[in-house]
Each structure stands twice: as C-alpha cells, then as structure tokens.
Design an enzyme around this catalytic site. Structure first.
Site, PDB file in Angstrom:
ATOM      1  CG  ASN A  35      16.698  15.334 119.147  1.00 58.76           C
ATOM      2  OD1 ASN A  35      17.589  15.023 120.182  1.00 58.76           O
ATOM      3  ND2 ASN A  35      15.772  14.858 118.823  1.00 58.76           N
ATOM      4  CG  HIS A  37      22.032  11.248 120.573  1.00 58.24           C
ATOM      5  ND1 HIS A  37      22.016   9.849 121.078  1.00 58.24           N
ATOM      6  CD2 HIS A  37      21.150  11.428 119.457  1.00 58.24           C
ATOM      7  CE1 HIS A  37      21.461   9.236 120.150  1.00 58.24           C
ATOM      8  NE2 HIS A  37      20.627  10.050 119.177  1.00 58.24           N
ATOM      9  CG  HIS A  77      11.772  11.740 121.821  1.00 54.79           C
ATOM     10  ND1 HIS A  77      11.734  11.008 120.842  1.00 54.79           N
ATOM     11  CD2 HIS A  77      10.454  11.594 122.438  1.00 54.79           C
ATOM     12  CE1 HIS A  77      10.745  10.128 121.255  1.00 54.79           C
ATOM     13  NE2 HIS A  77       9.979  10.419 121.734  1.00 54.79           N
ATOM     14  NE  ARG A 115      12.531   6.466 123.604  1.00 57.66           N
ATOM     15  CZ  ARG A 115      12.115   6.118 122.270  1.00 57.66           C
ATOM     16  NH1 ARG A 115      12.518   6.913 121.267  1.00 57.66           N
ATOM     17  NH2 ARG A 115      11.433   5.171 121.801  1.00 57.66           N
ATOM     18  NE  ARG A 131      15.023   4.649 124.933  1.00 61.08           N
ATOM     19  CZ  ARG A 131      14.624   3.917 123.706  1.00 61.08           C
ATOM     20  NH1 ARG A 131      15.409   4.099 122.572  1.00 61.08           N
ATOM     21  NH2 ARG A 131      13.727   2.799 123.624  1.00 61.08           N
ATOM     22  CD  GLU A 185      11.868  14.900 118.456  1.00 64.31           C
ATOM     23  OE1 GLU A 185      12.067  13.580 119.183  1.00 64.31           O
ATOM     24  OE2 GLU A 185      12.252  15.486 117.495  1.00 64.31           O
ATOM     25  CB  THR A 216      11.470   7.751 116.255  1.00 67.25           C
ATOM     26  OG1 THR A 216      11.659   8.546 117.150  1.00 67.25           O
ATOM     27  CG2 THR A 216       9.767   7.956 115.954  1.00 67.25           C
ATOM     28  CD  GLU A 257      10.361  16.460 112.708  1.00 67.42           C
ATOM     29  OE1 GLU A 257       9.949  17.185 113.485  1.00 67.42           O
ATOM     30  OE2 GLU A 257      11.500  16.023 112.718  1.00 67.42           O
ATOM     31  CG  HIS A 295      14.697   9.492 112.303  1.00 70.48           C
ATOM     32  ND1 HIS A 295      15.496   8.376 112.097  1.00 70.48           N
ATOM     33  CD2 HIS A 295      14.314   9.662 113.714  1.00 70.48           C
ATOM     34  CE1 HIS A 295      15.448   7.832 113.114  1.00 70.48           C
ATOM     35  NE2 HIS A 295      15.116   8.306 114.218  1.00 70.48           N
TER      36      HIS A 295
END
Ligand code: PXP
Length: 259
Positions: free
Chosen positions: A6, A9, A42, A44, A48, A69, A100, A150, A213
């Site tokens: 992922n 970041h 993701h 969102r 963000r 996602e 999340t 998941e 996660h």
C-alpha cells in the site's frame, strides 16, 4: 504468501507540503523489482493522500495488478468503474478517522454493498470485502457474490503493540492498556484464533482470503503462517522503513518474512 504494498503514505508525505514530491507513481518500478505482487491504494472520499489523478496514472501505468480500496459511496464507485483497476476492496470510511478503524459492516450496509458489487462486476473488476474476522461477517460475505475477502488484522496488531510496547501510550486512551500482560497474551491468542478460523471458513466456502492493517516486521509472521490466507496488504510499516533503507530493501525484508 503474496504481498500487496500500500503506497498511500508516499502521497501522505507529498500532501504534507502540497507539492509534487514524492510522486507515488515513481514507486511502481521499485515494487516490481523488489518482488511485490500487487500495488494497493486507497482513494478516500476526502482525498487526503491518493487523488484521482494518482489513481488514474497508477492504474494506467502499473505492471502489477492494482487493488483499489474505496468506500461504497456511489460517486466513488462511479470513479472506480471508470478506472477499471484489477480489484476493488470495499472498506468503511469515516472522515474523522486517522486510518480505517475496522471491517465494513456488510450486514448493516448490505444494500449499498450489494449495489457496489454489482456495478463493479459489470465493469469486470473483481471485488474484495474488508471485514472483521468473525463468523457472522464471513457468512454475510459468502452470501454476496465476491471473489475475495480481506480480514482486518487491526485488533491483533493493536494487542500485539500493547504487549510488546510498540504503542506510544501517550497517544492512546485504550482501556486495554491497563490490563495485565497475561490477559493481553490471552487476548492476542484469541485474536489470532479468530483470524485463523475466519480464514479457514472463508476459504472452505471458496472465497480467496487476504488480510491486512497494522502489520509490521515484528507481528507479521504469525499471520503469514495462517495457511488459508493468500495475500497480505501492508503499507505504513513498509513505507516507514523505506525512509531509512530504501523502498526496495524494505519490501524485500517484508517478503522474506512472508516465506
Ligand atoms: N488493508 C486495508 C483494507 C486498509 O484499509 C489498509 C490501510 O489503508 C491496509 C490494508 C494497510 O494498513 P497499514 O498501512 O496499517 O499496513
């Protein structure tokens, strides 16, 4: 065990300064060289980190499958249908959350989940549901027409962090932090068994099982040992380590732990 990296970041760092640097697109070649199996992002609702333009360029340019996602909100599903990633993972979303916070309640939100699945499938996008590792959620996922689930590993990761002091206690008001170590150890074992039973049950029903996660270099091995889990999606810990070791090394180190 497959690894989805992922890269949200990387965009978090860019957004901290509202500049063009670092560009998450630049990570794609490194993910491939380092042996990642999938790129996960993701999109969102509040954009963000990953924005529409990132998602478009990543889906267009990635040589690895893209797992996108997203929430079940209709205008987000419209975008995903246009982007056509390999897979969409439906996740719950709250604007005020830092990340999340749990699995998607597919019993409560069945109508919107079902509608999102139908629309994604009509655009030949495979669907995964990010859910908590309990039998009610597995049964609900089984009744929906999805390829993947998941499992949310956040509870396991949080208890692990409380036990082995990875948690900065000043930032948490978690009541479990007051519990004795022996109770935390029991809770850790229970959270692992819940993940194992949920994965086995889902797999026996023909669902492919991913998990993710809060997984990091210390806590990942017990999860990687669960046979019914085929894939892990990991972000924060890999990108954090990459600041010191470089992204290729950070991914290779994680892959080595997955066996
Ligand atoms: N899987 C899902 C469904 C997520 O929402 C996230 C966080 O965006 C992850 C995996 C990765 O979590 P982490 O960044 O804690 O490794």
């Amino acid at each position: 065990m497959k690894l989805g990296v992922n890269i949200d970041h990387i965009a978090v760092l860019r957004e901290a300064r509202k500049v063009n640097d670092p560009d998450p697109l630049d990570a794609l070649g490194i993910l491939k060289i380092a042996g990642a199996d999938q790129v996960t992002i993701h999109l969102r609702e509040d954009r963000r980190h990953i924005c529409d333009e990132d998602a478009l360029r990543i889906v267009q340019r990635s040589r690895l499958p893209v797992n996108l996602e997203c929430s079940t909100q209709s205008d987000i599903i419209d975008i995903i249908c246009r982007l056509k990633p390999h897979r969409a993972t439906l996740v719950p979303e709250k604007r005020e959350e830092v990340t999340t916070e749990g699995g998607l309640d597919i019993v409560k939100y069945e109508k919107s989940v079902r509608s999102a699945i139908e629309r994604l499938h009509a655009h030949e996008i495979e669907v995964s549901l990010f859910i908590d590792p309990d039998m009610e959620s597995i049964a609900a996922a089984d009744s929906l027409d999805v390829e993947w689930i998941e499992l949310h590993t956040g509870t396991y990761a949080n208890i692990y962090a409380m036990l082995f002091s990875q948690l900065d206690r000043s930032h948490h008001s978690i009541k479990e932090l007051e519990l004795p170590r022996s109770t935390l150890k029991t809770k850790l074992d229970e959270s692992l068994s819940a993940l194992e039973s949920a994965a086995e049950h889902a797999s026996s029903r023909g669902l492919k099982v991913a998990a993710g996660h809060g997984l990091n270099y210390e806590n990942v091995e017990a999860i990687a040992n669960i046979e019914a889990i085929e894939e892990l999606n990991i972000g924060q810990s890999i990108i954090a380590r990459s600041i010191y070791t470089g992204l290729e090394r950070a991914i290779k180190d994680m892959k080595a732990l997955l066996g």
